[in-house]
Design a protein around this motif. Structure first.
Motif, PDB file in Angstrom:
ATOM      1  N   SER A  62       9.010  -6.258   6.687  1.00 25.34           N
ATOM      2  CA  SER A  62       8.264  -6.819   5.561  1.00 25.34           C
ATOM      3  C   SER A  62       8.589  -8.297   5.349  1.00 25.34           C
ATOM      4  O   SER A  62       7.685  -9.127   5.174  1.00 25.34           O
ATOM      5  N   ALA A  63       9.887  -8.634   5.390  1.00 23.45           N
ATOM      6  CA  ALA A  63      10.305 -10.015   5.148  1.00 23.45           C
ATOM      7  C   ALA A  63       9.809 -10.954   6.239  1.00 23.45           C
ATOM      8  O   ALA A  63       9.257 -12.030   5.959  1.00 23.45           O
ATOM      9  N   VAL A  64      10.011 -10.571   7.496  1.00 22.01           N
ATOM     10  CA  VAL A  64       9.590 -11.439   8.606  1.00 22.01           C
ATOM     11  C   VAL A  64       8.067 -11.559   8.648  1.00 22.01           C
ATOM     12  O   VAL A  64       7.525 -12.627   8.926  1.00 22.01           O
ATOM     13  N   THR A  65       7.382 -10.456   8.344  1.00 25.35           N
ATOM     14  CA  THR A  65       5.926 -10.511   8.294  1.00 25.35           C
ATOM     15  C   THR A  65       5.449 -11.468   7.225  1.00 25.35           C
ATOM     16  O   THR A  65       4.506 -12.252   7.438  1.00 25.35           O
ATOM     17  N   SER A  66       6.105 -11.429   6.067  1.00 24.52           N
ATOM     18  CA  SER A  66       5.720 -12.323   4.973  1.00 24.52           C
ATOM     19  C   SER A  66       5.992 -13.785   5.313  1.00 24.52           C
ATOM     20  O   SER A  66       5.180 -14.666   5.007  1.00 24.52           O
ATOM     21  N   SER A  85      -1.644   2.733  -8.943  1.00 20.38           N
ATOM     22  CA  SER A  85      -0.976   1.443  -8.816  1.00 20.38           C
ATOM     23  C   SER A  85       0.001   1.462  -7.649  1.00 20.38           C
ATOM     24  O   SER A  85       0.474   2.530  -7.234  1.00 20.38           O
ATOM     25  N   VAL A  86       0.325   0.291  -7.139  1.00 24.77           N
ATOM     26  CA  VAL A  86       1.292   0.180  -6.054  1.00 24.77           C
ATOM     27  C   VAL A  86       2.680   0.584  -6.543  1.00 24.77           C
ATOM     28  O   VAL A  86       3.451   1.226  -5.814  1.00 24.77           O
ATOM     29  N   THR A  87       3.016   0.256  -7.789  1.00 24.43           N
ATOM     30  CA  THR A  87       4.330   0.599  -8.347  1.00 24.43           C
ATOM     31  C   THR A  87       4.534   2.106  -8.408  1.00 24.43           C
ATOM     32  O   THR A  87       5.588   2.625  -8.024  1.00 24.43           O
ATOM     33  N   ALA A  88       3.531   2.825  -8.901  1.00 18.24           N
ATOM     34  CA  ALA A  88       3.640   4.285  -8.981  1.00 18.24           C
ATOM     35  C   ALA A  88       3.785   4.894  -7.595  1.00 18.24           C
ATOM     36  O   ALA A  88       4.563   5.842  -7.400  1.00 18.24           O
ATOM     37  N   LEU A  89       3.063   4.349  -6.634  1.00 19.06           N
ATOM     38  CA  LEU A  89       3.176   4.840  -5.262  1.00 19.06           C
ATOM     39  C   LEU A  89       4.588   4.624  -4.733  1.00 19.06           C
ATOM     40  O   LEU A  89       5.177   5.515  -4.112  1.00 19.06           O
ATOM     41  N   ALA A  90       5.159   3.457  -4.981  1.00 16.99           N
ATOM     42  CA  ALA A  90       6.506   3.154  -4.500  1.00 16.99           C
ATOM     43  C   ALA A  90       7.543   4.085  -5.130  1.00 16.99           C
ATOM     44  O   ALA A  90       8.458   4.569  -4.447  1.00 16.99           O
ATOM     45  N   ILE A  91       7.419   4.351  -6.418  1.00 15.43           N
ATOM     46  CA  ILE A  91       8.367   5.251  -7.097  1.00 15.43           C
ATOM     47  C   ILE A  91       8.256   6.664  -6.529  1.00 15.43           C
ATOM     48  O   ILE A  91       9.261   7.337  -6.279  1.00 15.43           O
ATOM     49  N   GLY A  92       7.044   7.128  -6.319  1.00 14.40           N
ATOM     50  CA  GLY A  92       6.853   8.462  -5.764  1.00 14.40           C
ATOM     51  C   GLY A  92       7.450   8.597  -4.376  1.00 14.40           C
ATOM     52  O   GLY A  92       8.093   9.610  -4.063  1.00 14.40           O
ATOM     53  N   ILE A  93       7.289   7.593  -3.540  1.00 15.46           N
ATOM     54  CA  ILE A  93       7.844   7.637  -2.186  1.00 15.46           C
ATOM     55  C   ILE A  93       9.364   7.564  -2.236  1.00 15.46           C
ATOM     56  O   ILE A  93      10.064   8.202  -1.433  1.00 15.46           O
ATOM     57  N   VAL A 153      -1.668   2.647   4.255  1.00 19.64           N
ATOM     58  CA  VAL A 153      -3.111   2.601   4.021  1.00 19.64           C
ATOM     59  C   VAL A 153      -3.414   2.722   2.535  1.00 19.64           C
ATOM     60  O   VAL A 153      -4.215   1.954   1.973  1.00 19.64           O
ATOM     61  N   VAL A 154      -2.787   3.683   1.861  1.00 20.74           N
ATOM     62  CA  VAL A 154      -2.998   3.860   0.421  1.00 20.74           C
ATOM     63  C   VAL A 154      -2.532   2.623  -0.338  1.00 20.74           C
ATOM     64  O   VAL A 154      -3.193   2.164  -1.281  1.00 20.74           O
ATOM     65  N   ALA A 155      -1.381   2.070   0.066  1.00 22.72           N
ATOM     66  CA  ALA A 155      -0.892   0.851  -0.587  1.00 22.72           C
ATOM     67  C   ALA A 155      -1.884  -0.280  -0.425  1.00 22.72           C
ATOM     68  O   ALA A 155      -2.163  -1.035  -1.379  1.00 22.72           O
ATOM     69  N   SER A 156      -2.452  -0.429   0.767  1.00 24.17           N
ATOM     70  CA  SER A 156      -3.450  -1.486   1.001  1.00 24.17           C
ATOM     71  C   SER A 156      -4.706  -1.250   0.171  1.00 24.17           C
ATOM     72  O   SER A 156      -5.291  -2.195  -0.378  1.00 24.17           O
ATOM     73  N   GLU A 157      -5.112   0.021   0.069  1.00 22.73           N
ATOM     74  CA  GLU A 157      -6.290   0.345  -0.738  1.00 22.73           C
ATOM     75  C   GLU A 157      -6.068   0.036  -2.215  1.00 22.73           C
ATOM     76  O   GLU A 157      -7.027  -0.205  -2.963  1.00 22.73           O
ATOM     77  N   ARG A 158      -4.800   0.044  -2.645  1.00 21.93           N
ATOM     78  CA  ARG A 158      -4.483  -0.269  -4.040  1.00 21.93           C
ATOM     79  C   ARG A 158      -4.218  -1.756  -4.254  1.00 21.93           C
ATOM     80  O   ARG A 158      -3.765  -2.161  -5.327  1.00 21.93           O
ATOM     81  N   GLY A 159      -4.470  -2.563  -3.236  1.00 18.50           N
ATOM     82  CA  GLY A 159      -4.382  -4.007  -3.397  1.00 18.50           C
ATOM     83  C   GLY A 159      -3.143  -4.656  -2.821  1.00 18.50           C
ATOM     84  O   GLY A 159      -2.941  -5.863  -2.999  1.00 18.50           O
ATOM     85  N   ALA A 160      -2.295  -3.913  -2.136  1.00 19.97           N
ATOM     86  CA  ALA A 160      -1.075  -4.486  -1.565  1.00 19.97           C
ATOM     87  C   ALA A 160      -1.401  -5.267  -0.302  1.00 19.97           C
ATOM     88  O   ALA A 160      -2.297  -4.908   0.460  1.00 19.97           O
ATOM     89  N   SER A 161      -0.648  -6.356  -0.090  1.00 21.51           N
ATOM     90  CA  SER A 161      -0.745  -7.094   1.160  1.00 21.51           C
ATOM     91  C   SER A 161      -0.091  -6.289   2.277  1.00 21.51           C
ATOM     92  O   SER A 161       0.561  -5.267   2.021  1.00 21.51           O
ATOM     93  N   ILE A 162      -0.230  -6.765   3.507  1.00 27.63           N
ATOM     94  CA  ILE A 162       0.407  -6.079   4.635  1.00 27.63           C
ATOM     95  C   ILE A 162       1.920  -6.006   4.424  1.00 27.63           C
ATOM     96  O   ILE A 162       2.554  -4.966   4.626  1.00 27.63           O
ATOM     97  N   ALA A 163       2.516  -7.126   3.996  1.00 29.35           N
ATOM     98  CA  ALA A 163       3.971  -7.161   3.784  1.00 29.35           C
ATOM     99  C   ALA A 163       4.380  -6.198   2.669  1.00 29.35           C
ATOM    100  O   ALA A 163       5.372  -5.479   2.786  1.00 29.35           O
ATOM    101  N   LEU A 164       3.626  -6.183   1.556  1.00 31.30           N
ATOM    102  CA  LEU A 164       3.962  -5.306   0.444  1.00 31.30           C
ATOM    103  C   LEU A 164       3.749  -3.842   0.814  1.00 31.30           C
ATOM    104  O   LEU A 164       4.520  -2.964   0.400  1.00 31.30           O
TER     105      LEU A 164
END
Length: 423
Positions: free
Chosen positions: A370-374, A99-107, A37-48
């Motif tokens: 993610s890959a198959v969804t994309s 940003s989506v990048t910062a979120l990914a690094i934190g996770i 949800v947070v990733a989507s709110e930061r502009g990420a697609s469903i796959a991302l």
């Protein structure tokens, strides 16, 4: 440790093995449903968004091999405190920049911290719990994780409803990690409480990383056969934690409603953990593994055919409940089978290799989603995971009876595993 050792008691492992795990998993359980949800709110697609959520599993995979070495070098309590602080750093990184990048690094950092918790607890219980109650002890450990994951989403739903935002949920993990540090500082060091045998639970000092590599070579047969089936089980389990939040976003379910449904699923899952341990201790490991895999796989296939039908929200709720039941009846299977197969002395090296396979499946599943969804669709991704789950069920049905025969999980061989000679 064998059944003849009288020192074991349930009370002796509750605080050092279960309480810190409960606190950490509560914080983790709160943020898992809101990561996409947070990733989507930061502009990420469903796959991302699925890829960002997968960073948790990838971090665990990267952390498995060095985790045993770290615990052996600095001790369990110090390693756990360091892991809690690393998780806090991960949250700060995720929230510092929108940003989506910062979120990914934190996770990803959170995943590394989770690996230390998981391996330390698994090896500890492998060494000190008698084989006659091993499945119950390890299913209880899995149940403790599930307790946190069950309570966490409800906490997340309440915070989202109160603040109107998903990001404040991340502070639940910070509070949980600080509580872990307090508990670990106040409790006696498990290494001193349980004596010199503690080394058997964590590996052998500086040789631990090399020991893992040797374990991969020496046990390549069982790792390739049972390990691969376990990897597929882990993959299907991991997929459900990604599929459910993504599905809710895809069908337009409000975040607080999705968190509530996932919380109900996790509660059902939690309620069945001890039943799973009782069944496996009495009847064997397959009685937990196969029903769980079949149920999880069936749920993925049901989702694949109900995305665009009327009442897709009701189908989502029904599958979430099925996932809770299926995952609950297989609670502790991965931990228990690993303990059954681990060498009697120094199980950490084998468990590091074994957990790497499981976590590889866990990390790969969200990437596949993610890959198959994309490339195709989210429904196609769910169907693909469902098919893989049935393949995994066939593998475990074939290989577990060969390597873990008997009701108590005794292993063939002459004293190689801790289950040998347990009767």
């Amino acid at each position: 440790m064998t059944d003849s050792q009288p020192q074991f008691s349930w009370g002796s492992i509750v605080l050092p093995a279960y309480l810190p795990t409960l606190l950490f998993s509560l914080g983790e359980g709160a943020i898992i449903p809101v990561i996409p949800v947070v990733a989507s709110e930061r502009g990420a697609s469903i796959a991302l968004a699925g890829l960002v959520a997968a960073m948790l599993m990838i971090g665990e995979l990267l952390g498995d091999l060095p985790a045993g070495w770290l615990v052996a070098r600095i001790g369990e309590r110090n390693a756990m405190i360091g892991a809690a602080m690393l998780a806090v750093i991960g949250v700060v990184v995720a929230l510092a920049l929108p940003s989506v990048t910062a979120l990914a690094i934190g996770i990803l950092l959170l995943g590394l911290a989770t690996a230390v918790f998981g391996l330390a607890r698994h090896a500890f219980l492998t060494s000190y719990v008698p084989a006659r109650v091993r499945a119950r002890a390890l299913s209880t450990l899995a149940g403790v994780f599930r307790a946190g994951w069950a309570v966490g989403p409800f906490v997340a739903a309440a915070i989202i409803a109160w603040t109107g935002s998903s990001e404040p949920v991340f502070w639940v993990l910070v509070a949980a990690c600080l509580a872990v540090v307090v508990v670990l500082v106040l409790l006696p060091d498990p290494e001193r409480v349980f004596g010199v045998g503690r080394g058997a639970a964590t590996g052998t000092g500086e040789e631990a990383p090399q020991g893992v590599l040797r374990a991969i070579v020496e046990h390549r047969g069982v790792l390739a056969r049972v390990g691969s089936g376990i990897g597929l089980l882990a993959a299907v389990r991991a997929s459900r934690t990604i599929i459910l939040p993504l599905w809710a976003v895809s069908i337009g379910m409000p975040p607080e409603a999705a968190a509530l449904v996932i919380g109900i699923s996790a509660t059902i899952d939690f309620c069945l953990f001890y039943v799973s341990g009782q069944v496996m201790d009495r009847f064997g490991r397959l009685w937990g593994a196969i029903p769980g895999l079949v149920g999880l796989s069936t749920g993925h296939l049901i989702l694949a055919f109900t995305h665009d039908v009327p009442g897709n929200g009701a189908w989502f709720i029904a599958v979430a409940v099925l996932f809770g039941v299926a995952n609950g009846v297989s609670s502790g299977v991965i931990l228990t089978v690993g303990a059954d197969l681990a060498p009697k002395r120094h199980p950490a090296a084998f468990l590091g290799a074994y957990r790497t396979i499981g976590d590889a499946g866990q990390a790969a599943a969200p990437l596949v989603v993610s890959a198959v969804t994309s490339l195709v669709s989210l429904a196609a991704a769910s169907a693909a995971i469902g098919v893989l789950g049935f393949v995994g069920a066939g593998m475990l049905l074939r290989w577990i009876p060969r390597y873990v025969p008997g009701r108590r999980g005794r292993r063939r061989g002459e004293g190689e595993g801790p289950a040998e000679g347990t009767g």
